[in-house]
Design an enzyme around this catalytic site. Structure first.
Site, PDB file in Angstrom:
ATOM      1  N   LYS A 229       0.879  -1.176   0.000  1.00  0.00           N
ATOM      2  CA  LYS A 229       0.000   0.000   0.000  1.00  0.00           C
ATOM      3  C   LYS A 229       0.913   1.222   0.000  1.00  0.00           C
ATOM      4  CE  LYS A 229      -4.001   1.992   2.395  1.00  0.00           C
ATOM      5  NZ  LYS A 229      -3.621   3.392   2.189  1.00  0.00           N
ATOM      6  N   ARG A 234      -4.904   8.072  -3.919  1.00  0.00           N
ATOM      7  CA  ARG A 234      -5.629   7.087  -4.719  1.00  0.00           C
ATOM      8  C   ARG A 234      -6.265   7.795  -5.905  1.00  0.00           C
ATOM      9  NH1 ARG A 234      -8.843   2.602  -2.773  1.00  0.00           N
ATOM     10  NH2 ARG A 234      -9.256   1.225  -4.553  1.00  0.00           N
TER      11      ARG A 234
END
Length: 534
Positions: A229, A234
């Site tokens: 991650k 995003r």
């Protein structure tokens, strides 16, 4: 404005999610177009009236009441819109006779305020405020500034719309970003006298699939794949009919801030990934962040209307891809994750551009081995680990058991409270926003961050009492306190910052513990934080 004002008032004092859903649904069924559509735009943050800013409203009220009275009242109330609504003087008889007698509606407000300059806004806004009652003034000001703060997320508002007209909320999400307020086709579809809108041939945003925190659970790695991650933002990159768009997690179009990425995406499809930037001299090995610079470097390019040639050269952006939603014109979200991963690898290889790569899978013998790998991965731009069920479809929203995020443990530092300010909404009566600092080698206390979360309601009450009883100076709404209270602050990372006197900035700081047992002189030093920079 009466119905809109009543809705906001009831939402503010309603905590139950189901009760909020019912309030919004009832409103949407009762109120006609286009008012209900503009209300949805307000609830979902899709209104931006550039001519109406808080500074304009403050200037307007300070022309009408004593500025000191306003500032003291604002400090007590904790909200500009509420303070102005309460203090706004009633128009005199001569002024009242010149005002229109019909009810002011939400659509009228939007129509009149759209496109106004800051110079034009005061007169128009004042005429509206003169026509309204206190609760309607509050609603108008919240609508005009775009900061409703009524405990309603965009997702909850869309869920309420879906429930009001017996629609599937994911179908609503699918077409939402292809429509413009006041969403007339959406309501026509909901009421059965219009076709379902479709996003065909338009590069629209699709809702992201989200993950639950792993917390104390364990998963079987035969059922779940593990991948890194990354610590960026995003994004979803969409290309349809020769046009490319880059969207943030909230669905905001950020293409203009990252033209280098958009120009390099020339294959039709939709990808989900993490937007990162490379620093000078950075390569692509995992031990240096896979070529990714820190989040602080990415921030230099966020929200830029124009991107300079130097910025493009020194901080080139790229997307580390997580998943694929559309492969060409084919919607592949219903496929298993394993099948989508194969398609993603093939798709990225076809781009032929170093602006796109793929988040690495992590090979681990078992969950305990993965835990050790995760703990060691604080270097570079790694934020933690994602765990994705191998047979999971790409489903909008946060679904239990499909994806988990396992963020690395936060860093911590013992800091000294320096300043405090009141919060907003239900915290407007409490000093809940705290600025804290660490010591230099010479014994000077410099601010290193500000936090307003991480503590319980009981701890908030204690902290509020401490601020009130230990204030040594005031600067408008800000109180300076005695430098005696140590707060253990948790944060994700720390970066160099030219904007702060300490030269440092924390990412996502929150109060993890009140250290009443620790003397202030034993709090951490700036140099200790500096050694945490990666």
């Amino acid at each position: 404005m009466h119905d809109f004002a009543e809705l906001l008032d009831r939402l503010i004092y309603t905590r139950s999610r189901n009760a909020k859903l019912k309030l919004i649904a009832d409103y949407l069924r009762a109120v006609p177009d286009p008012d209900r559509g503009w209300t949805m735009a307000a609830l979902t943050g899709d209104i931006d009236l550039k001519g109406v800013k808080s500074s304009v409203i403050r200037a307007m009220i300070e022309e009408r009441v004593d500025p000191l009275l306003f500032r003291m009242s604002r400090d007590f109330v904790g909200d500009t819109a509420e303070t102005v609504a309460l203090l706004w003087p009633e128009p005199d008889a001569a002024r009242a006779e010149t005002l229109p007698g019909d009810e002011l509606r939400v659509a009228q407000v939007i129509e009149r305020l759209t496109g106004l300059t800051r110079a034009q806004a005061p007169d128009i806004l004042a005429e509206m405020l003169d026509r309204l009652a206190i609760e309607e003034r509050f609603a108008l000001l919240k609508l005009a500034t775009g900061g409703l703060r009524v405990g309603v997320s965009a997702r909850l508002a869309k869920t309420a719309l879906a429930q009001a007209f017996d629609l599937d909320v994911d179908a609503v999400e699918e077409v939402w970003h292809g429509l413009k307020p006041p969403y007339l086709p959406l309501f026509a579809w909901g009421e059965g006298h219009g076709e379902q809108p479709t996003p065909a041939d338009v590069p629209v945003f699709r809702p992201f699939m989200l993950a639950h925190p792993l917390e104390d659970a364990r998963v079987d790695l035969s059922d779940y794949a593990a991948e890194w991650k990354w610590d960026g933002i995003r994004v979803q990159i969409v290309r349809v009919a020769g046009e490319t768009r880059l969207y943030s997690r909230a669905g905001d179009d950020i293409t203009g801030s990252f033209p280098d990425v958009a120009e390099a995406f020339a294959i039709e499809g939709v990808l989900d990934g993490e937007l990162l930037v490379r620093g000078e001299g950075q390569g692509g090995a995992l031990d240096d962040g896979g070529g990714a610079a820190s989040f602080n470097a990415l921030q230099q390019r966020l929200n830029r209307k124009t991107v300079t040639a130097r910025m493009l050269r020194e901080s080139p952006a790229f997307v580390r891809c997580y998943d694929i939603l559309f492969d060409g014109a084919q919607d592949v979200r219903a496929l298993r994750w394993e099948e989508r991963r194969v398609r993603l690898e093939r798709f990225v290889s076809r781009t032929g551009s170093d602006r796109f790569d793929i988040s690495s899978l992590i090979e681990a013998a078992d969950f305990d081995a993965l835990a050790q790998i995760r703990e060691a991965a604080r270097e570079g731009a790694i934020e933690g680990v994602m765990l994705k069920r191998r047979d999971s479809a790409y489903v909008a929203g946060r679904r239990v058991g499909l994806w988990y995020k396992w963020k690395r443990d936060p860093l911590t530092a013992d800091c000294v409270m320096m300043y405090a300010q009141r919060g907003n909404g239900r915290r407007s009566s409490f000093y809940s926003d705290y600025t804290f600092g660490c010591w230099t080698e010479s014994g000077e206390l410099l601010p290193v961050g500000k936090a307003y979360s991480g503590f319980t309601d009981e701890e908030l009450k204690w902290l509020d009492r401490f601020v009130r009883n230990h204030t040594v100076d005031r600067f408008g709404p800000v109180r300076e306190v005695e430098k005696t209270l140590v707060l253990e602050v948790a944060f994700d990372s720390v970066h160099d910052s030219k904007r702060h006197k300490s030269g440092l900035a924390m990412r996502f700081p929150r109060i993890s513990r009140i250290r009443r047992d620790k003397p202030a002189e034993e709090a951490d030093r700036i140099d200790t934080l500096r050694r945490m920079i990666v």
